[in-house]
Design a protein around this motif. Sequence first.
Motif, PDB file in Angstrom:
ATOM      1  N   TRP A  74       0.840  -1.210   0.000  1.00 38.42           N
ATOM      2  CA  TRP A  74       0.000   0.000   0.000  1.00 38.42           C
ATOM      3  C   TRP A  74       0.870   1.252   0.000  1.00 38.42           C
ATOM      4  CZ3 TRP A  74      -4.576  -0.012  -1.733  1.00 38.42           C
ATOM      5  CH2 TRP A  74      -5.513  -0.996  -1.422  1.00 38.42           C
ATOM      6  N   ARG A  77      -5.494   2.870   4.657  1.00 36.02           N
ATOM      7  CA  ARG A  77      -5.757   1.473   4.283  1.00 36.02           C
ATOM      8  C   ARG A  77      -5.376   0.553   5.437  1.00 36.02           C
ATOM      9  NH1 ARG A  77      -8.403   3.701   1.346  1.00 36.02           N
ATOM     10  NH2 ARG A  77      -8.643   3.580  -0.902  1.00 36.02           N
ATOM     11  N   TRP A 109     -12.357   0.905   9.861  1.00 36.35           N
ATOM     12  CA  TRP A 109     -12.544   1.743   8.667  1.00 36.35           C
ATOM     13  C   TRP A 109     -13.360   2.990   9.028  1.00 36.35           C
ATOM     14  CZ3 TRP A 109     -10.418   1.486   3.919  1.00 36.35           C
ATOM     15  CH2 TRP A 109     -10.985   2.292   2.928  1.00 36.35           C
ATOM     16  N   GLU A 120      -8.245   0.463  -4.616  1.00 36.20           N
ATOM     17  CA  GLU A 120      -9.296  -0.342  -4.013  1.00 36.20           C
ATOM     18  C   GLU A 120      -8.694  -1.633  -3.468  1.00 36.20           C
ATOM     19  OE1 GLU A 120     -13.503  -1.640  -5.776  1.00 36.20           O
ATOM     20  OE2 GLU A 120     -12.807   0.431  -6.027  1.00 36.20           O
ATOM     21  N   GLY A 121      -9.041  -1.962  -2.247  1.00 33.83           N
ATOM     22  CA  GLY A 121      -8.502  -3.177  -1.642  1.00 33.83           C
ATOM     23  C   GLY A 121      -9.446  -4.347  -1.803  1.00 33.83           C
ATOM     24  N   PRO A 149      -4.045  -5.020  -1.532  1.00 37.28           N
ATOM     25  CA  PRO A 149      -4.173  -4.300  -2.805  1.00 37.28           C
ATOM     26  C   PRO A 149      -4.073  -5.265  -3.989  1.00 37.28           C
ATOM     27  CG  PRO A 149      -1.951  -4.050  -1.944  1.00 37.28           C
ATOM     28  CD  PRO A 149      -2.697  -4.914  -0.954  1.00 37.28           C
TER      29      PRO A 149
END
Length: 489
Positions: free
Chosen positions: A299, A350, A383, A463-464, A472
């Motif tokens: 990341w 992230r 998150w 976007e993960g 990733p």
Amino acid sequence: FRSSTRGLPEPPQLPALPLIGSLLSLRSPHPPHVFFKGLQGKYGQIYSLMMGSHRVIIINHHKHAKEVLMKKGKVFAGRPRTVTTDILTRSGKDIAFGDFSATWRFHRKIVHGALCMFGEGSASIEKIICAEAQSLCSILCEAAAAHLSLDLSPELTRAVTNVICSLCFNSSYCRGDPEFESMLEYSQGIVDTVGKDSLVDIFPWLQMFPSADLRLLKHCVSIRDKLLQKKYDEHKADYSDHVQRDLLDALLRAKRSAENNNTAEVSAESVGLSDDHLLMTVGDIFGAGVETTTTVLKWAIIYLIHHPQVQRRIQEELDSKVGCGKSPQLCDRGSLPYLEATIREVLRIRPVAPLLIPHVALSDTSIGDFTVRKGSRVIINLWSLHHDEKEWENPELFDPGRFLNSEGTGVTLPSSSYLPFGAGVRVCLGEALAKMEIFLFLSWILQHFTLSVPQGHPLPSLEGKFGVVLQPAKYKVNATPRPGRLFFK
Ligand code: HEM
Ligand code: PLO
């Protein structure tokens, strides 16, 4: 809401599952952490839902997260049992997925002690990491000389694996080692399948947990177990009470010492030092040691490629504080605040484990103004904490500057809505190690190279892929040597 004996209401509960199913169309395939964050608008910061027969409480605010993890840490120190984690850990005989118990506490203590021991001594953690950083840089050099774009993932993983391999097993892997290749494969299979069973009840788009997934998991776990068993047998064969080479020796020593003090009631088995427990603990540390740190590095590199000005500023900082005649060391950490701030920002934007690992309430209790029944599962939505608009300005923006003081001379924590490693009794055991690795690997790489996207390639995706870690997607990079730097052989 139904009220409890204590007079507090239960958290708002989501309607029946079919309705949730309809909220999620395949056209908006939000991963669970994003979906749970969005549900706050309708249900508030704390709400509950049913996963099969289990009550699950979702926490989206830092004050409640801290109540669960710290203030009432012991009450919420339980872990749920699931089909997949039971397969991975021989029914919870490890640290991370094992329930709260004397055995769990004992194993945490042994691991903690073994990791601390490596701080000193000739094979200090720092030396091990720097040797891997050096070898990683020479591979980047080779690729640059051949004008090759690289998928850094296998090389980053090998560097990180060798660090944890030294600590766990006193061994390391060369390039192309078949055992390493097989580890890469089984570990990805485990990451792709473990924990998924407990989410399919809420997320119809994950579809029924297919038996193919279960087969894959069992296959991968059996390959991992063979590898662990081999290391265990080798260590048992040349074990000595006088030298402790690694974590496995530390675990064996604890087992021997319990066996020597063996009384009728207390055996090594009964205090949780069975072969299974030892293998599962070392398997946890090995697995966590590889997958988490590698993910953060991937990341970090993605964000550096997206933000060349951040990369440049780190390089300027390195040039002025470390120079180009010597390599960065751990003692340089304090004088490289911008790099430190960048690492913090990567861990914010992230998070490796966006829902941590589920916790379980071990007795009837409460969170905020809601009652919580014994046995409820609690999911901390990291998150939501890390992307809370009230706590972070423009949370989707990558801005290391938010972690710098106003003079730019030191790092700060602008909000307490930040827990990348969790907190309290279940806090990550590898935080210090991971931070050393991330700092040293990034500083070594950026001292010598500038990373960019190969011509004609799109920028790597931000976007993960949600799973037990938020990974990733694959991407390629060009590593261009910076003029006037050391040459690697
Ligand atoms: C647990 C994050 C690296 C070993 C955790 C948890 C998080 C986390 C969020 C869950 C806490 C909870 O459930 O409340 C990270 C991050 C890492 C990292 C962001 C890298 C940047 C590591 C490394 C190791 C490790 C390198 C091994 C040395 C563990 C273990 C647990 C854990 C054993 C389980 C603790 C328990 O349940 O008692 N980590 N971790 N982690 N981590 Fe890490
Ligand atoms: C990663 C794949 C390995 O093959 C097995 C393994 C063991 C421990 C797990 C780790 C996996 C994923 C990340 C976990 C770690 C324990 C703590 C860590 C879940 C599944 C985090 C981030 O919580």
